[in-house]
Design an enzyme around this catalytic site. Structure first.
Site, PDB file in Angstrom:
ATOM      1  N   GLN A 127      -3.415  -5.280   6.162  1.00 22.57           N
ATOM      2  CA  GLN A 127      -3.323  -3.974   7.151  1.00 22.57           C
ATOM      3  C   GLN A 127      -4.027  -4.261   8.090  1.00 22.57           C
ATOM      4  O   GLN A 127      -5.214  -3.644   8.550  1.00 22.57           O
ATOM      5  CB  GLN A 127      -3.595  -2.846   6.349  1.00 22.57           C
ATOM      6  CG  GLN A 127      -2.799  -2.476   5.306  1.00 22.57           C
ATOM      7  CD  GLN A 127      -2.909  -1.248   4.469  1.00 22.57           C
ATOM      8  OE1 GLN A 127      -4.021  -1.036   4.198  1.00 22.57           O
ATOM      9  NE2 GLN A 127      -2.160  -0.240   4.242  1.00 22.57           N
ATOM     10  N   GLU A 151     -13.664   0.660  17.803  1.00 21.91           N
ATOM     11  CA  GLU A 151     -14.560  -0.043  17.297  1.00 21.91           C
ATOM     12  C   GLU A 151     -15.649  -0.127  18.278  1.00 21.91           C
ATOM     13  O   GLU A 151     -15.100  -0.501  19.538  1.00 21.91           O
ATOM     14  CB  GLU A 151     -14.228  -1.440  16.828  1.00 21.91           C
ATOM     15  CG  GLU A 151     -13.297  -1.365  15.836  1.00 21.91           C
ATOM     16  CD  GLU A 151     -11.877  -1.246  16.105  1.00 21.91           C
ATOM     17  OE1 GLU A 151     -10.997  -0.743  15.537  1.00 21.91           O
ATOM     18  OE2 GLU A 151     -11.786  -1.604  17.391  1.00 21.91           O
ATOM     19  N   ASP A 180       0.774  -1.099  -0.049  1.00 27.86           N
ATOM     20  CA  ASP A 180      -0.085  -0.065  -0.044  1.00 27.86           C
ATOM     21  C   ASP A 180       0.890   1.055  -0.125  1.00 27.86           C
ATOM     22  O   ASP A 180       0.513   2.144   0.747  1.00 27.86           O
ATOM     23  CB  ASP A 180      -1.140   0.038   1.232  1.00 27.86           C
ATOM     24  CG  ASP A 180      -2.022   1.166   1.057  1.00 27.86           C
ATOM     25  OD1 ASP A 180      -2.239   1.636  -0.126  1.00 27.86           O
ATOM     26  OD2 ASP A 180      -2.455   1.493   2.237  1.00 27.86           O
ATOM     27  N   ASN A 193      -3.507   3.518  12.691  1.00 25.13           N
ATOM     28  CA  ASN A 193      -4.841   2.820  12.662  1.00 25.13           C
ATOM     29  C   ASN A 193      -4.535   1.383  12.456  1.00 25.13           C
ATOM     30  O   ASN A 193      -4.994   0.388  13.075  1.00 25.13           O
ATOM     31  CB  ASN A 193      -5.609   3.364  11.585  1.00 25.13           C
ATOM     32  CG  ASN A 193      -6.837   2.615  11.619  1.00 25.13           C
ATOM     33  OD1 ASN A 193      -7.770   2.310  12.489  1.00 25.13           O
ATOM     34  ND2 ASN A 193      -7.066   1.806  10.386  1.00 25.13           N
ATOM     35  N   HIS A 194      -3.280   1.177  11.698  1.00 28.86           N
ATOM     36  CA  HIS A 194      -3.078  -0.302  11.361  1.00 28.86           C
ATOM     37  C   HIS A 194      -1.509  -0.262  11.081  1.00 28.86           C
ATOM     38  O   HIS A 194      -0.809   0.631  10.923  1.00 28.86           O
ATOM     39  CB  HIS A 194      -3.889  -0.665   9.876  1.00 28.86           C
ATOM     40  CG  HIS A 194      -3.899   0.315   8.983  1.00 28.86           C
ATOM     41  ND1 HIS A 194      -4.476   1.474   8.691  1.00 28.86           N
ATOM     42  CD2 HIS A 194      -2.486   0.652   7.856  1.00 28.86           C
ATOM     43  CE1 HIS A 194      -4.068   2.041   7.623  1.00 28.86           C
ATOM     44  NE2 HIS A 194      -3.099   1.734   7.415  1.00 28.86           N
ATOM     45  N   ASP A 210      -2.563   9.520  10.071  1.00 30.20           N
ATOM     46  CA  ASP A 210      -3.227   8.652   8.847  1.00 30.20           C
ATOM     47  C   ASP A 210      -4.392   7.984   9.660  1.00 30.20           C
ATOM     48  O   ASP A 210      -4.518   7.291  10.594  1.00 30.20           O
ATOM     49  CB  ASP A 210      -2.323   7.673   8.366  1.00 30.20           C
ATOM     50  CG  ASP A 210      -2.936   6.931   7.135  1.00 30.20           C
ATOM     51  OD1 ASP A 210      -3.292   7.703   6.143  1.00 30.20           O
ATOM     52  OD2 ASP A 210      -3.223   5.756   7.377  1.00 30.20           O
ATOM     53  N   LEU A 270      -9.957   4.593  14.897  1.00 26.56           N
ATOM     54  CA  LEU A 270      -8.985   3.806  15.826  1.00 26.56           C
ATOM     55  C   LEU A 270      -9.806   2.780  16.589  1.00 26.56           C
ATOM     56  O   LEU A 270      -9.317   2.034  16.968  1.00 26.56           O
ATOM     57  CB  LEU A 270      -8.307   4.976  16.793  1.00 26.56           C
ATOM     58  CG  LEU A 270      -7.559   5.976  16.052  1.00 26.56           C
ATOM     59  CD1 LEU A 270      -6.903   6.837  16.992  1.00 26.56           C
ATOM     60  CD2 LEU A 270      -6.411   5.167  14.799  1.00 26.56           C
ATOM     61  N   ASP A 328      -4.373  11.348  -2.013  1.00 30.69           N
ATOM     62  CA  ASP A 328      -5.609  10.923  -1.719  1.00 30.69           C
ATOM     63  C   ASP A 328      -6.721  11.414  -2.919  1.00 30.69           C
ATOM     64  O   ASP A 328      -7.705  11.037  -2.730  1.00 30.69           O
ATOM     65  CB  ASP A 328      -6.088  11.306  -0.589  1.00 30.69           C
ATOM     66  CG  ASP A 328      -5.408  10.423   0.490  1.00 30.69           C
ATOM     67  OD1 ASP A 328      -5.673   9.036   0.416  1.00 30.69           O
ATOM     68  OD2 ASP A 328      -5.387  10.903   1.633  1.00 30.69           O
ATOM     69  N   ASP A 342      -5.980  -3.882  11.718  1.00 31.51           N
ATOM     70  CA  ASP A 342      -5.989  -2.709  12.678  1.00 31.51           C
ATOM     71  C   ASP A 342      -5.402  -2.993  14.010  1.00 31.51           C
ATOM     72  O   ASP A 342      -6.058  -3.804  14.654  1.00 31.51           O
ATOM     73  CB  ASP A 342      -7.489  -2.286  12.843  1.00 31.51           C
ATOM     74  CG  ASP A 342      -8.108  -1.558  11.653  1.00 31.51           C
ATOM     75  OD1 ASP A 342      -7.475  -1.633  10.552  1.00 31.51           O
ATOM     76  OD2 ASP A 342      -8.951  -0.731  11.922  1.00 31.51           O
ATOM     77  N   GLU A 349      -5.963  13.331   9.103  1.00 36.63           N
ATOM     78  CA  GLU A 349      -6.226  12.916   7.950  1.00 36.63           C
ATOM     79  C   GLU A 349      -7.558  12.397   8.080  1.00 36.63           C
ATOM     80  O   GLU A 349      -7.956  11.120   8.459  1.00 36.63           O
ATOM     81  CB  GLU A 349      -5.231  11.829   7.215  1.00 36.63           C
ATOM     82  CG  GLU A 349      -5.925  11.615   5.739  1.00 36.63           C
ATOM     83  CD  GLU A 349      -6.284   9.950   5.718  1.00 36.63           C
ATOM     84  OE1 GLU A 349      -6.684   9.761   4.487  1.00 36.63           O
ATOM     85  OE2 GLU A 349      -6.020   9.321   6.624  1.00 36.63           O
TER      86      GLU A 349
END
Length: 365
Positions: A182, A221, A73, A115-116, A214, A219, A322, A184, A256
């Site tokens: 990726q 759930e 990525d 995040n990941h 990013d 972040l 992006d 999380d 972001e």
């Protein structure tokens, strides 16, 4: 935990609000300038071009991820937060870049992709082999039932059918808001939060001036939510900002958050979360206004974006890696943009358009 690094000797002039009128130049090291003719851009190449960037009026350079990575990525799949991709250079090269940029009055903004990680990161390799429910297993988000968090949208609709992927080593499903390679991180695990604090310390101690956070809306759930913009995320950002202000005054956090202005502005907090936030909705409307020869789409969005803390600033951009994302437009506006700029289906990707600027504007100067 990382070893403590010596600070870079160069110091920028004190201006705690330097980001409010900064001219930020984004660059990808691998494609910017190749100093040794191996076909890959590198940090010494960036150093060679600092005078050129200074002549352009650039006051800050935003570097895309330069960490060790499988590069599935484009570097946003990080395998090691504490080192440099060997193709780009070394930590010594990076320290020299900081010194030379600062000597010219140019600040350096890097990526904090929190995040990941890559599934090749040692944390994930350890987690998938750890006992379920253990601290190390819980560095990531696992389940036996992939129906969990079913209200969360799939972001990369062209390539991912689910936000869960099966891991045969762990014998469970792991959560990923982006690509399946990726996973999380689990920010409900205090050890993960401490790991991220330590990463921030490592680069700020070296002399980095700012960090782009990013994918920051994702972040945490929670069941029966869309797993975006949750209160827990803002609580974490306040803690991150507090730590940064205490140890590294004058540095900057850039969110972001590809969200509507009201949700994106929440990442400023009360001036105690991120200093800057990219303004994603304004970007497609610049192109919309250009094609329709009507300023209304831009004015309308700006009027929704005025009420932010005094010490904060929007990051307005015409181009970055992006663009041209069309997530923050209405369905009607997206249909118009596809008709105007991407009639060829090959020019469309996920929920957006992939074309260089010249063909996007019909090569019309």
């Amino acid at each position: 935990m990382a070893k403590k690094q010596a600070r870079t000797v160069s110091v920028m002039a004190e201006d705690p609000l330097w980001y409010k009128d900064a001219v930020i130049y984004e660059l990808h090291i691998k494609s910017f300038f190749d100093s040794n003719n191996d076909g890959i851009g590198d940090i010494p190449g960036v150093i060679q071009k600092l005078d050129y960037l200074q002549e352009l009026g650039v006051s800050a350079i935003w570097l895309l991820p330069f960490y060790p990575s499988p590069l599935l990525d484009d570097g946003y799949d990080i395998a090691d937060y504490y080192n440099i991709n060997a193709h780009y250079g070394t930590l010594s090269d990076f320290r020299r870049l900081l010194r030379e940029a600062h000597r010219r009055g140019i600040r350096i903004i890097t990526e904090l992709v929190i995040n990941h990680t890559s599934d090749q990161h040692k944390w994930f390799q350890r987690a998938r082999r750890a006992k379920p429910g253990s601290v190390h297993r819980d560095y990531y988000v696992w389940t036996d039932k992939p129906e969990k968090y079913e209200d969360a949208r799939i972001i990369f609709t062209d390539s991912e059918a689910s936000n869960w992927s099966w891991d045969p080593v762990a014998g469970q499903y792991y959560w990923h808001r982006f690509y399946h390679h990726q996973p999380d991180l689990n920010f409900d695990n205090p050890r993960v939060c401490e790991e991220i604090f330590t990463v921030l310390d490592f680069w700020f101690e070296m002399g980095v001036d700012g960090m782009r956070l990013d994918a920051v809306p994702y972040l945490f759930e929670r069941e029966d939510t869309n797993c975006e913009n949750l209160p827990e995320t803002h609580a974490f950002l306040k803690a991150l900002r507090s730590r940064m202000d205490e140890k590294f005054p004058g540095r900057m956090l850039l969110a972001e958050a590809n969200q509507w202005p009201e949700d994106a502005a929440a990442y400023f907090g009360d001036g105690d979360e991120c200093h800057m936030c990219f303004h994603f909705p304004i970007m497609p409307r610049l192109f919309m206004a250009l094609r329709t020869e009507d300023r209304f789409p831009v004015i309308d969005m700006l009027e929704q974006s005025m009420n932010i803390p005094e010490n904060c600033q929007w990051g307005m951009f015409l181009r970055n890696h992006d663009e041209l994302t069309l997530e923050m437009v209405t369905d009607q506006e997206r249909d118009y943009m596809y008709r105007a700029y991407a009639q060829d289906p090959r020019a469309r990707i996920n929920v957006g358009i992939r074309r260089r600027l010249a063909p996007l504007l019909d090569n019309n100067r």
